[in-house]
Design a protein around this motif. Sequence first.
Motif, PDB file in Angstrom:
ATOM      1  N   ALA A 220      -9.619   7.043 -10.402  1.00 39.41           N
ATOM      2  CA  ALA A 220     -10.054   5.660 -10.611  1.00 39.41           C
ATOM      3  C   ALA A 220     -11.112   5.215  -9.608  1.00 39.41           C
ATOM      4  CB  ALA A 220      -8.852   4.719 -10.539  1.00 39.41           C
ATOM      5  N   GLU A 221     -11.174   5.881  -8.453  1.00 38.90           N
ATOM      6  CA  GLU A 221     -12.144   5.567  -7.410  1.00 38.90           C
ATOM      7  C   GLU A 221     -12.181   4.068  -7.082  1.00 38.90           C
ATOM      8  OE1 GLU A 221     -15.902   7.119  -8.631  1.00 38.90           O
ATOM      9  OE2 GLU A 221     -15.324   9.197  -8.270  1.00 38.90           O
ATOM     10  N   PRO A 222     -11.050   3.501  -6.675  1.00 38.21           N
ATOM     11  CA  PRO A 222     -11.038   2.081  -6.335  1.00 38.21           C
ATOM     12  C   PRO A 222     -11.931   1.796  -5.129  1.00 38.21           C
ATOM     13  CG  PRO A 222      -9.022   3.137  -5.586  1.00 38.21           C
ATOM     14  CD  PRO A 222      -9.739   4.149  -6.420  1.00 38.21           C
ATOM     15  N   SER A 223     -12.494   0.599  -5.134  1.00 35.14           N
ATOM     16  CA  SER A 223     -13.310   0.181  -3.995  1.00 35.14           C
ATOM     17  C   SER A 223     -12.397  -0.163  -2.822  1.00 35.14           C
ATOM     18  CB  SER A 223     -14.156  -1.035  -4.370  1.00 35.14           C
ATOM     19  OG  SER A 223     -13.323  -2.160  -4.577  1.00 35.14           O
ATOM     20  N   ARG A 224     -13.009  -0.424  -1.676  1.00 39.97           N
ATOM     21  CA  ARG A 224     -12.240  -0.792  -0.490  1.00 39.97           C
ATOM     22  C   ARG A 224     -11.456  -2.089  -0.748  1.00 39.97           C
ATOM     23  NH1 ARG A 224     -15.172   0.029   5.218  1.00 39.97           N
ATOM     24  NH2 ARG A 224     -15.432   2.022   4.155  1.00 39.97           N
ATOM     25  N   LYS A 225     -12.102  -3.035  -1.426  1.00 35.54           N
ATOM     26  CA  LYS A 225     -11.438  -4.301  -1.724  1.00 35.54           C
ATOM     27  C   LYS A 225     -10.290  -4.089  -2.709  1.00 35.54           C
ATOM     28  CE  LYS A 225     -12.371  -8.984  -3.401  1.00 35.54           C
ATOM     29  NZ  LYS A 225     -13.410  -9.933  -3.880  1.00 35.54           N
ATOM     30  N   GLU A 226     -10.508  -3.280  -3.731  1.00 37.15           N
ATOM     31  CA  GLU A 226      -9.468  -3.020  -4.720  1.00 37.15           C
ATOM     32  C   GLU A 226      -8.280  -2.294  -4.093  1.00 37.15           C
ATOM     33  OE1 GLU A 226     -12.356  -2.628  -8.657  1.00 37.15           O
ATOM     34  OE2 GLU A 226     -11.958  -0.881  -7.389  1.00 37.15           O
ATOM     35  N   LEU A 227      -8.566  -1.362  -3.180  1.00 35.36           N
ATOM     36  CA  LEU A 227      -7.483  -0.649  -2.519  1.00 35.36           C
ATOM     37  C   LEU A 227      -6.658  -1.603  -1.660  1.00 35.36           C
ATOM     38  CD1 LEU A 227      -6.672   2.386  -2.519  1.00 35.36           C
ATOM     39  CD2 LEU A 227      -7.666   2.525  -0.243  1.00 35.36           C
ATOM     40  N   SER A 228      -7.346  -2.565  -1.046  1.00 34.30           N
ATOM     41  CA  SER A 228      -6.637  -3.556  -0.248  1.00 34.30           C
ATOM     42  C   SER A 228      -5.712  -4.400  -1.130  1.00 34.30           C
ATOM     43  CB  SER A 228      -7.645  -4.462   0.473  1.00 34.30           C
ATOM     44  OG  SER A 228      -6.984  -5.457   1.217  1.00 34.30           O
ATOM     45  N   LEU A 229      -6.173  -4.736  -2.336  1.00 34.14           N
ATOM     46  CA  LEU A 229      -5.331  -5.483  -3.273  1.00 34.14           C
ATOM     47  C   LEU A 229      -4.101  -4.673  -3.672  1.00 34.14           C
ATOM     48  CD1 LEU A 229      -8.041  -7.074  -5.616  1.00 34.14           C
ATOM     49  CD2 LEU A 229      -6.575  -8.275  -3.991  1.00 34.14           C
ATOM     50  N   LEU A 230      -4.298  -3.381  -3.888  1.00 33.13           N
ATOM     51  CA  LEU A 230      -3.171  -2.522  -4.256  1.00 33.13           C
ATOM     52  C   LEU A 230      -2.166  -2.422  -3.103  1.00 33.13           C
ATOM     53  CD1 LEU A 230      -5.061   0.340  -6.128  1.00 33.13           C
ATOM     54  CD2 LEU A 230      -3.474  -1.308  -7.140  1.00 33.13           C
ATOM     55  N   ARG A 231      -2.683  -2.320  -1.882  1.00 35.26           N
ATOM     56  CA  ARG A 231      -1.784  -2.279  -0.725  1.00 35.26           C
ATOM     57  C   ARG A 231      -0.971  -3.571  -0.630  1.00 35.26           C
ATOM     58  NH1 ARG A 231      -2.710   1.046   3.653  1.00 35.26           N
ATOM     59  NH2 ARG A 231      -0.651   0.274   4.279  1.00 35.26           N
ATOM     60  N   GLY A 232      -1.624  -4.702  -0.917  1.00 36.56           N
ATOM     61  CA  GLY A 232      -0.918  -5.973  -0.904  1.00 36.56           C
ATOM     62  C   GLY A 232       0.159  -6.029  -1.978  1.00 36.56           C
ATOM     63  N   LEU A 233      -0.144  -5.466  -3.148  1.00 37.72           N
ATOM     64  CA  LEU A 233       0.841  -5.426  -4.228  1.00 37.72           C
ATOM     65  C   LEU A 233       2.048  -4.582  -3.830  1.00 37.72           C
ATOM     66  CD1 LEU A 233       1.531  -6.112  -7.196  1.00 37.72           C
ATOM     67  CD2 LEU A 233       0.308  -4.022  -7.850  1.00 37.72           C
ATOM     68  N   LEU A 234       1.803  -3.436  -3.206  1.00 36.36           N
ATOM     69  CA  LEU A 234       2.903  -2.582  -2.761  1.00 36.36           C
ATOM     70  C   LEU A 234       3.753  -3.303  -1.722  1.00 36.36           C
ATOM     71  CD1 LEU A 234       1.151   0.913  -2.459  1.00 36.36           C
ATOM     72  CD2 LEU A 234       2.455  -0.006  -4.384  1.00 36.36           C
ATOM     73  N   SER A 235       3.096  -4.000  -0.806  1.00 34.76           N
ATOM     74  CA  SER A 235       3.833  -4.729   0.226  1.00 34.76           C
ATOM     75  C   SER A 235       4.693  -5.827  -0.391  1.00 34.76           C
ATOM     76  CB  SER A 235       2.863  -5.340   1.233  1.00 34.76           C
ATOM     77  OG  SER A 235       2.158  -4.326   1.933  1.00 34.76           O
ATOM     78  N   ALA A 236       4.174  -6.481  -1.437  1.00 33.88           N
ATOM     79  CA  ALA A 236       4.948  -7.517  -2.116  1.00 33.88           C
ATOM     80  C   ALA A 236       6.187  -6.925  -2.777  1.00 33.88           C
ATOM     81  CB  ALA A 236       4.071  -8.231  -3.142  1.00 33.88           C
ATOM     82  N   PHE A 237       6.030  -5.756  -3.383  1.00 33.91           N
ATOM     83  CA  PHE A 237       7.173  -5.093  -4.011  1.00 33.91           C
ATOM     84  C   PHE A 237       8.228  -4.739  -2.964  1.00 33.91           C
ATOM     85  CE2 PHE A 237       4.487  -3.345  -7.755  1.00 33.91           C
ATOM     86  CZ  PHE A 237       4.575  -4.574  -8.391  1.00 33.91           C
ATOM     87  N   GLU A 238       7.772  -4.337  -1.794  1.00 30.34           N
ATOM     88  CA  GLU A 238       8.713  -3.924  -0.745  1.00 30.34           C
ATOM     89  C   GLU A 238       9.642  -5.059  -0.335  1.00 30.34           C
ATOM     90  OE1 GLU A 238       7.097  -0.399   2.040  1.00 30.34           O
ATOM     91  OE2 GLU A 238       5.926  -2.253   2.153  1.00 30.34           O
ATOM     92  N   THR A 239       9.179  -6.292  -0.439  1.00 29.70           N
ATOM     93  CA  THR A 239      10.021  -7.421  -0.024  1.00 29.70           C
ATOM     94  C   THR A 239      11.240  -7.588  -0.920  1.00 29.70           C
ATOM     95  OG1 THR A 239       8.780  -9.021  -1.374  1.00 29.70           O
ATOM     96  CG2 THR A 239       7.973  -8.632   0.867  1.00 29.70           C
ATOM     97  N   TYR A 240      11.219  -6.976  -2.091  1.00 27.43           N
ATOM     98  CA  TYR A 240      12.352  -7.102  -3.014  1.00 27.43           C
ATOM     99  C   TYR A 240      13.348  -5.949  -2.888  1.00 27.43           C
ATOM    100  CZ  TYR A 240       9.862 -10.906  -5.297  1.00 27.43           C
ATOM    101  OH  TYR A 240       9.240 -12.099  -5.553  1.00 27.43           O
ATOM    102  N   LEU A 241      13.054  -5.009  -1.996  1.00 27.52           N
ATOM    103  CA  LEU A 241      13.991  -3.915  -1.768  1.00 27.52           C
ATOM    104  C   LEU A 241      15.126  -4.383  -0.879  1.00 27.52           C
ATOM    105  CD1 LEU A 241      11.545  -0.925  -1.113  1.00 27.52           C
ATOM    106  CD2 LEU A 241      12.826  -1.410  -3.210  1.00 27.52           C
ATOM    107  N   PRO A 242      16.278  -3.832  -1.072  1.00 33.94           N
ATOM    108  CA  PRO A 242      17.407  -4.158  -0.153  1.00 33.94           C
ATOM    109  C   PRO A 242      17.011  -3.814   1.281  1.00 33.94           C
ATOM    110  CG  PRO A 242      18.195  -2.975  -2.084  1.00 33.94           C
ATOM    111  CD  PRO A 242      16.714  -2.917  -2.126  1.00 33.94           C
ATOM    112  N   PRO A 243      17.511  -4.560   2.273  1.00 35.61           N
ATOM    113  CA  PRO A 243      17.106  -4.332   3.669  1.00 35.61           C
ATOM    114  C   PRO A 243      17.287  -2.889   4.121  1.00 35.61           C
ATOM    115  CG  PRO A 243      18.337  -6.360   3.468  1.00 35.61           C
ATOM    116  CD  PRO A 243      18.434  -5.696   2.139  1.00 35.61           C
ATOM    117  N   ASP A 244      18.353  -2.234   3.676  1.00 33.05           N
ATOM    118  CA  ASP A 244      18.602  -0.868   4.153  1.00 33.05           C
ATOM    119  C   ASP A 244      17.689   0.145   3.463  1.00 33.05           C
ATOM    120  OD1 ASP A 244      19.755  -1.278   1.702  1.00 33.05           O
ATOM    121  OD2 ASP A 244      21.494   0.027   2.114  1.00 33.05           O
ATOM    122  N   GLU A 245      16.913  -0.320   2.442  1.00 34.83           N
ATOM    123  CA  GLU A 245      16.011   0.586   1.736  1.00 34.83           C
ATOM    124  C   GLU A 245      14.598   0.518   2.285  1.00 34.83           C
ATOM    125  OE1 GLU A 245      16.821   2.774  -0.469  1.00 34.83           O
ATOM    126  OE2 GLU A 245      18.919   2.208  -0.612  1.00 34.83           O
TER     127      GLU A 245
END
Length: 246
Positions: A220-245
């Motif tokens: 897909a060759e994401p740009s630097r800005k697009e990759l930053s958006l994806l990293r933010g999306l992953l971080s948002a998903f992480e907040t919904y994981l149980p604390p021990d996960e």
Amino acid sequence: MLSRIRIVLVQTFHPGNIGAAARAMKTMGLSELVLVNPREFPSIDATRLAAGATDVLENARVVSHLDEAILDCVQVVGASARLRSLPLPQFDEPDEMAQAVVQNADHAPVALVFGRERSGLTNDEIRACTHQVSIPANPEYGILNLSQAVQILAYEVHRAWRKRPESAFAYQRPVEATPPSREQFAHFQAHLGRLMHQSGFLTQPHARTEEQLQALFARAEPSRKELSLLRGLLSAFETYLPPDEK
């Protein structure tokens, strides 16, 4: 070099075509316009259709005869919609013409000459040229507007010029389209892999899912800005994981 490539319009009837031709020129880096006995110039219509190329119009020269427009040129190419039985070298393809024009413009002025909207160039005007060029088109309807013809030949000239190493031409890449560094991409892949494991998405240790997803993002060759958006999306998903996960 492009400043030595001259566009000459002979007896243009509609002033709007002069403005549109100026716009076509400027988009391809050409700036010298000479008008031979135009019906009306200056003109509000010419200025309106020139859009942001009014500087080309303001610097245009108006002369009364074609000879005045081409006297100092070492090559003069007449654009003709049809072949004529005149003993002039003929370029059947615009790109061949452009290569010759660019080469000659290294040393002296050259001109591309366009005739009237309805009747083109006369035989006498063609005889004043050193070459002819035709624009291949639909044989059942090969009619081009004057500014369209200027745009096509100007594009071919610019294309021939930018292919030369000395042109140093480079497409401007928007800042937001800058590709990420390999380190940034590696951090994203590690982040993606960690989240897939932590979320339970990967249940088979030997499955190639992680590798396939990483390959997908690489293609897909994401740009630097697009990759930053994806990293933010992953971080948002992480907040919904149980604390021990996490």
